[in-house]
Scaffold this active site. Structure first.
Site, PDB file in Angstrom:
ATOM      1  N   HIS A  38       0.824  -1.216   0.000  1.00  0.00           N
ATOM      2  CA  HIS A  38       0.000   0.000   0.000  1.00  0.00           C
ATOM      3  C   HIS A  38       0.856   1.263   0.000  1.00  0.00           C
ATOM      4  O   HIS A  38       0.375   2.342  -0.356  1.00  0.00           O
ATOM      5  CB  HIS A  38      -0.985  -0.008   1.181  1.00  0.00           C
ATOM      6  CG  HIS A  38      -0.391   0.280   2.523  1.00  0.00           C
ATOM      7  ND1 HIS A  38      -0.067  -0.704   3.432  1.00  0.00           N
ATOM      8  CD2 HIS A  38      -0.073   1.452   3.135  1.00  0.00           C
ATOM      9  CE1 HIS A  38       0.406  -0.149   4.535  1.00  0.00           C
ATOM     10  NE2 HIS A  38       0.422   1.149   4.372  1.00  0.00           N
ATOM     11  N   ASP A  68       0.427  -7.681   1.509  1.00  0.00           N
ATOM     12  CA  ASP A  68       0.698  -6.243   1.575  1.00  0.00           C
ATOM     13  C   ASP A  68       2.200  -5.988   1.646  1.00  0.00           C
ATOM     14  O   ASP A  68       2.696  -5.235   2.488  1.00  0.00           O
ATOM     15  CB  ASP A  68      -0.010  -5.602   2.772  1.00  0.00           C
ATOM     16  CG  ASP A  68      -0.030  -4.073   2.687  1.00  0.00           C
ATOM     17  OD1 ASP A  68       0.408  -3.525   1.654  1.00  0.00           O
ATOM     18  OD2 ASP A  68      -0.468  -3.430   3.662  1.00  0.00           O
ATOM     19  N   GLY A 136       3.201   6.860   7.631  1.00  0.00           N
ATOM     20  CA  GLY A 136       4.591   7.086   7.222  1.00  0.00           C
ATOM     21  C   GLY A 136       5.526   6.028   7.772  1.00  0.00           C
ATOM     22  O   GLY A 136       6.605   5.796   7.229  1.00  0.00           O
ATOM     23  N   ASN A 137       5.114   5.381   8.886  1.00  0.00           N
ATOM     24  CA  ASN A 137       5.890   4.247   9.415  1.00  0.00           C
ATOM     25  C   ASN A 137       5.677   2.984   8.597  1.00  0.00           C
ATOM     26  O   ASN A 137       6.476   2.041   8.671  1.00  0.00           O
ATOM     27  CB  ASN A 137       5.481   3.936  10.861  1.00  0.00           C
ATOM     28  CG  ASN A 137       6.284   4.709  11.888  1.00  0.00           C
ATOM     29  OD1 ASN A 137       5.733   5.495  12.641  1.00  0.00           O
ATOM     30  ND2 ASN A 137       7.594   4.490  11.906  1.00  0.00           N
ATOM     31  N   SER A 138       4.573   2.921   7.855  1.00  0.00           N
ATOM     32  CA  SER A 138       4.253   1.717   7.092  1.00  0.00           C
ATOM     33  C   SER A 138       5.419   1.303   6.209  1.00  0.00           C
ATOM     34  O   SER A 138       5.995   2.124   5.495  1.00  0.00           O
ATOM     35  CB  SER A 138       3.026   1.950   6.212  1.00  0.00           C
ATOM     36  OG  SER A 138       1.862   2.099   6.988  1.00  0.00           O
TER      37      SER A 138
END
Length: 362
Positions: A38, A68, A136-138
């Site tokens: 994502h 993902d 933003g950590n993803s």
């Protein structure tokens, strides 16, 4: 290792990933950049940067909507302390450190514990953690106290405090092994039959194995296509020899440099387009003389305007979208590029203004 030591040791492995839609994190392991699917938003090309890696374009070589996960091609990068996937069972109560770029802020590390090591969500198990992770950590790594990757920070529950979830390392190992066994790039995992599909074998955006429609195949085929005023702004930037993909911060925001000047272009919902350059900070002396100089220049300028915002001296070009044409926009932005690179030096050398500190200098 404590959190500070972990971050200092492995910081060169931590990647920032930018697309027109969002920004996220990634990390280097086994010769590729691992992130969330994502984060790459179904694109074949994204922009990456790191502590020792200049902002540049990179190809998305694997897109897995099931897990993902996505893999990005790794450009030449010298990493003294590479990250490794863990091979040990993660248990409830284990100490962990989440590393990434929350909200685009560089190199943030938060520590916590594994609240539950096998939280089932759909068909997948996740590590439930209380280490603070944010948008933003993803895609960033979840590390144990030895600095080993135990998971990929993937999502949070909205309106819940410190309730995050990371995809465990064994799913990443499984995906990496399957991808590398093909010895090919541009691979998509079908969300229905879960086979790995070579993109070049896909016809009509359908899986050649089970026939289901693959939206990610269509997204990768079409790529990002701006329209309207956004497309016109990007056409103008391209005409000024600016690499639009690298300059793009979001769908309505761009940033580039000209010499020592840093220039931001923002297109607001109100229809106003503002291009400005933060030139320098106010001097402590010669303030009256500098004011006179700025006012004199404003009287003689076409298209441009000096302004002072608190301690900052800014040079701007402003236009309404209904008035924007290719010729007007190109002329205004070109003048801003040249003037910004000139006047920051004048204000510093003649009036004692100081250069601002910038995020990319840290």
């Amino acid at each position: 290792m404590n959190t500070q030591t972990i971050l200092q040791t492995y910081i060169n492995n931590i990647i920032q990933v930018n697309t027109p839609y969002s920004s996220g994190s990634g990390f280097v392991v086994d010769g590729v950049i691992v992130t969330n699917a994502h984060v790459v938003s179904g694109l074949k090309e994204v922009v990456i940067s790191a502590k020792t890696l200049k902002r540049q374009k990179a190809a998305v070589i694997y897109d897995d909507q099931v897990l993902d996960l996505a893999f990005i091609a790794l450009p030449p990068l010298n990493i003294e302390n590479p990250l490794h996937l863990s091979s040990k069972e993660v248990r409830d109560g284990d100490l962990v450190v989440a590393v990434g770029h929350p909200y685009g802020l560089n190199y943030s590390a938060t520590e916590g514990i594994v609240s539950k090591a096998d939280r089932l969500e759909g068909e997948l198990e996740y590590l439930q953690i209380d280490a603070a992770i944010n948008p933003g950590n993803s895609g960033g790594p979840l590390l144990n106290k030895k600095g080993e990757v135990v998971g990929v920070n993937t999502f949070i529950l909205l309106n819940a405090q410190n309730l995050g979830f990371a995809l465990p390392y064994y799913y990443v190992r499984e995906a990496l092994d399957a991808f590398k066994a093909l010895n090919k790039t541009n691979i998509i995992r079908c969300f229905s039959c879960k086979n790995l599909i070579e993109e070049e074998t896909i016809e009509n955006d359908c899986c050649p194995r089970c026939g289901v429609k693959l939206n990610v195949a269509k997204e990768r085929r079409l790529g990002y296509r701006p329209s309207g005023t956004v497309a016109l702004i990007e056409k103008i930037l391209s005409a000024l020899h600016i690499d639009v993909t690298l300059a793009r911060e979001s769908q309505r925001s761009w940033k580039f440099t000209q010499g020592s000047a840093h220039i931001n272009v923002n297109y607001f919902e109100s229809g106003v387009i503002v291009a400005d350059a933060l030139l320098c900070n106010m001097p402590k002396e010669n303030i009256e003389e500098m004011y006179d100089y700025l006012l004199e220049k404003n009287d003689s300028f076409n298209y441009l305007q000096f302004a002072i915002n608190e301690n900052s001296i800014i040079l701007s070009y402003l236009i309404i979208d209904s008035s924007l044409t290719f010729e007007e926009g190109k002329r205004g932005l070109e003048r801003l590029k040249l003037a910004a690179n000139r006047y920051d030096d004048i204000l510093i050398n003649q009036f004692g203004a100081t250069r601002p500190k910038r995020e990319d200098e840290f």
